[in-house]
Design a protein around this motif. Structure first.
Motif, PDB file in Angstrom:
ATOM      1  N   TRP A 113       0.838  -1.207   0.000  1.00  0.00           N
ATOM      2  CA  TRP A 113       0.000   0.000   0.000  1.00  0.00           C
ATOM      3  C   TRP A 113       0.873   1.258   0.000  1.00  0.00           C
ATOM      4  O   TRP A 113       0.611   2.220  -0.709  1.00  0.00           O
ATOM      5  N   ILE A 114       1.944   1.237   0.801  1.00  0.00           N
ATOM      6  CA  ILE A 114       2.855   2.380   0.860  1.00  0.00           C
ATOM      7  C   ILE A 114       3.531   2.579  -0.497  1.00  0.00           C
ATOM      8  O   ILE A 114       3.659   3.701  -0.979  1.00  0.00           O
ATOM      9  N   ARG A 115       3.955   1.497  -1.109  1.00  0.00           N
ATOM     10  CA  ARG A 115       4.667   1.597  -2.386  1.00  0.00           C
ATOM     11  C   ARG A 115       3.765   1.958  -3.566  1.00  0.00           C
ATOM     12  O   ARG A 115       4.189   2.661  -4.479  1.00  0.00           O
ATOM     13  N   THR A 116       2.539   1.486  -3.561  1.00  0.00           N
ATOM     14  CA  THR A 116       1.662   1.735  -4.716  1.00  0.00           C
ATOM     15  C   THR A 116       0.670   2.856  -4.476  1.00  0.00           C
ATOM     16  O   THR A 116       0.226   3.496  -5.422  1.00  0.00           O
ATOM     17  N   GLY A 117       0.309   3.083  -3.217  1.00  0.00           N
ATOM     18  CA  GLY A 117      -0.681   4.098  -2.913  1.00  0.00           C
ATOM     19  C   GLY A 117      -2.046   3.715  -3.457  1.00  0.00           C
ATOM     20  O   GLY A 117      -2.280   2.582  -3.852  1.00  0.00           O
ATOM     21  N   GLY A 118      -2.929   4.680  -3.467  1.00  0.00           N
ATOM     22  CA  GLY A 118      -4.270   4.432  -3.975  1.00  0.00           C
ATOM     23  C   GLY A 118      -5.272   5.351  -3.321  1.00  0.00           C
ATOM     24  O   GLY A 118      -4.931   6.221  -2.521  1.00  0.00           O
ATOM     25  N   THR A 119      -6.510   5.135  -3.656  1.00  0.00           N
ATOM     26  CA  THR A 119      -7.588   5.964  -3.126  1.00  0.00           C
ATOM     27  C   THR A 119      -8.440   5.150  -2.168  1.00  0.00           C
ATOM     28  O   THR A 119      -8.806   4.017  -2.454  1.00  0.00           O
ATOM     29  N   GLY A 120      -8.725   5.737  -1.036  1.00  0.00           N
ATOM     30  CA  GLY A 120      -9.595   5.123  -0.043  1.00  0.00           C
ATOM     31  C   GLY A 120     -10.708   6.092   0.299  1.00  0.00           C
ATOM     32  O   GLY A 120     -10.874   7.134  -0.338  1.00  0.00           O
ATOM     33  N   LYS A 121     -11.489   5.771   1.319  1.00  0.00           N
ATOM     34  CA  LYS A 121     -12.609   6.615   1.750  1.00  0.00           C
ATOM     35  C   LYS A 121     -12.127   7.944   2.312  1.00  0.00           C
ATOM     36  O   LYS A 121     -12.861   8.913   2.329  1.00  0.00           O
ATOM     37  N   ILE A 122     -10.881   7.987   2.786  1.00  0.00           N
ATOM     38  CA  ILE A 122     -10.334   9.217   3.361  1.00  0.00           C
ATOM     39  C   ILE A 122      -9.807  10.120   2.268  1.00  0.00           C
ATOM     40  O   ILE A 122      -9.903  11.333   2.332  1.00  0.00           O
ATOM     41  N   GLY A 123      -9.221   9.531   1.247  1.00  0.00           N
ATOM     42  CA  GLY A 123      -8.627  10.314   0.175  1.00  0.00           C
ATOM     43  C   GLY A 123      -7.555   9.519  -0.536  1.00  0.00           C
ATOM     44  O   GLY A 123      -7.552   8.288  -0.504  1.00  0.00           O
ATOM     45  N   TYR A 124      -6.633  10.231  -1.119  1.00  0.00           N
ATOM     46  CA  TYR A 124      -5.587   9.613  -1.934  1.00  0.00           C
ATOM     47  C   TYR A 124      -4.308   9.434  -1.131  1.00  0.00           C
ATOM     48  O   TYR A 124      -3.842  10.364  -0.468  1.00  0.00           O
ATOM     49  N   MET A 125      -3.733   8.246  -1.208  1.00  0.00           N
ATOM     50  CA  MET A 125      -2.427   7.952  -0.604  1.00  0.00           C
ATOM     51  C   MET A 125      -1.420   7.883  -1.744  1.00  0.00           C
ATOM     52  O   MET A 125      -1.518   7.009  -2.614  1.00  0.00           O
ATOM     53  N   PRO A 126      -0.463   8.812  -1.789  1.00  0.00           N
ATOM     54  CA  PRO A 126       0.534   8.767  -2.872  1.00  0.00           C
ATOM     55  C   PRO A 126       1.477   7.589  -2.677  1.00  0.00           C
ATOM     56  O   PRO A 126       1.666   7.098  -1.562  1.00  0.00           O
ATOM     57  N   SER A 127       2.079   7.144  -3.756  1.00  0.00           N
ATOM     58  CA  SER A 127       3.051   6.052  -3.675  1.00  0.00           C
ATOM     59  C   SER A 127       4.375   6.591  -3.143  1.00  0.00           C
ATOM     60  O   SER A 127       4.695   7.766  -3.313  1.00  0.00           O
ATOM     61  N   HIS A 128       5.116   5.718  -2.482  1.00  0.00           N
ATOM     62  CA  HIS A 128       6.424   6.077  -1.926  1.00  0.00           C
ATOM     63  C   HIS A 128       7.421   5.008  -2.336  1.00  0.00           C
ATOM     64  O   HIS A 128       7.232   3.830  -2.042  1.00  0.00           O
ATOM     65  N   ASN A 129       8.473   5.423  -2.985  1.00  0.00           N
ATOM     66  CA  ASN A 129       9.480   4.504  -3.491  1.00  0.00           C
ATOM     67  C   ASN A 129      10.551   4.296  -2.428  1.00  0.00           C
ATOM     68  O   ASN A 129      11.574   4.983  -2.417  1.00  0.00           O
ATOM     69  N   LEU A 130      10.316   3.340  -1.531  1.00  0.00           N
ATOM     70  CA  LEU A 130      11.275   3.037  -0.473  1.00  0.00           C
ATOM     71  C   LEU A 130      12.064   1.784  -0.841  1.00  0.00           C
ATOM     72  O   LEU A 130      11.523   0.859  -1.452  1.00  0.00           O
ATOM     73  N   THR A 131      13.328   1.757  -0.434  1.00  0.00           N
ATOM     74  CA  THR A 131      14.120   0.546  -0.620  1.00  0.00           C
ATOM     75  C   THR A 131      13.587  -0.526   0.337  1.00  0.00           C
ATOM     76  O   THR A 131      12.846  -0.220   1.289  1.00  0.00           O
ATOM     77  N   ASP A 132      13.998  -1.744   0.123  1.00  0.00           N
ATOM     78  CA  ASP A 132      13.592  -2.819   1.027  1.00  0.00           C
ATOM     79  C   ASP A 132      14.056  -2.542   2.449  1.00  0.00           C
ATOM     80  O   ASP A 132      13.316  -2.795   3.410  1.00  0.00           O
ATOM     81  N   GLN A 133      15.269  -1.992   2.616  1.00  0.00           N
ATOM     82  CA  GLN A 133      15.767  -1.696   3.955  1.00  0.00           C
ATOM     83  C   GLN A 133      14.979  -0.558   4.599  1.00  0.00           C
ATOM     84  O   GLN A 133      14.647  -0.618   5.778  1.00  0.00           O
ATOM     85  N   GLN A 134      14.680   0.481   3.826  1.00  0.00           N
ATOM     86  CA  GLN A 134      13.865   1.574   4.368  1.00  0.00           C
ATOM     87  C   GLN A 134      12.486   1.058   4.790  1.00  0.00           C
ATOM     88  O   GLN A 134      11.961   1.461   5.825  1.00  0.00           O
ATOM     89  N   MET A 135      11.915   0.158   4.004  1.00  0.00           N
ATOM     90  CA  MET A 135      10.598  -0.393   4.343  1.00  0.00           C
ATOM     91  C   MET A 135      10.688  -1.236   5.615  1.00  0.00           C
ATOM     92  O   MET A 135       9.817  -1.143   6.481  1.00  0.00           O
TER      93      MET A 135
END
Length: 146
Positions: A113-135
């Motif tokens: 969800w963090i990497r792809t983002g999307g739209t939910g009932k609250i609003g839009y979640m932008p995608s975040h390009n994190l490395t595997d270690q950052q995640m």
């Protein structure tokens, strides 16, 4: 045959009673509460590879929309994300314990969800390009938020 059926029935009842957890009994042990979480919330396959202190730094990218408490900003407060009750959502929003994309709140699904983002009932979640270690670091940090 009757004796075997009686044993099977007794084992079934015992399993049923054990699965019910004893009704409305309150538990004071946090380890008991942890054991009652669904397996999907107990899976730490990503966070175990991370460092919560570094994850706090990674969370800086999330802070414009999310708090580390139950306070709601643009997005939900992320305290309790991996608890049975989940994060604190705005009034009138209920994902029935799931993520906005309808998936369970496992570490791998949260990471997706963090990497792809999307739209939910609250609003839009932008995608975040994190490395595997950052995640992994971020997941370790999110697990500390109660």
């Amino acid at each position: 045959m009757k004796r075997m059926s009686a044993w099977i029935f007794a084992l079934f009842l015992l399993a049923l009673i054990a699965g019910c957890g004893g009704g409305n009994q309150a538990t004071s042990s946090s380890s008991t509460a942890t054991n009652e979480l669904p397996a999907v919330l107990l899976d730490t396959s990503i966070s175990v590879k991370g460092d919560a202190q570094r994850g706090q730094e990674v969370f800086g990218q999330c802070a414009p929309c999310h708090t580390t408490t139950k306070e709601v900003l643009i997005g939900p407060g992320l305290a309790g994300l991996f608890s049975a009750s989940g994060p604190n959502l705005p009034k009138g929003v209920d994902y029935n314990g799931l993520l906005p994309n309808g998936k369970e709140r496992s570490e791998s699904n949260v990471a997706e969800w963090i990497r792809t983002g999307g739209t939910g009932k609250i609003g839009y979640m932008p995608s975040h390009n994190l490395t595997d270690q950052q995640m992994a670091d971020l997941m370790a940090y999110l697990r500390t938020l109660k």
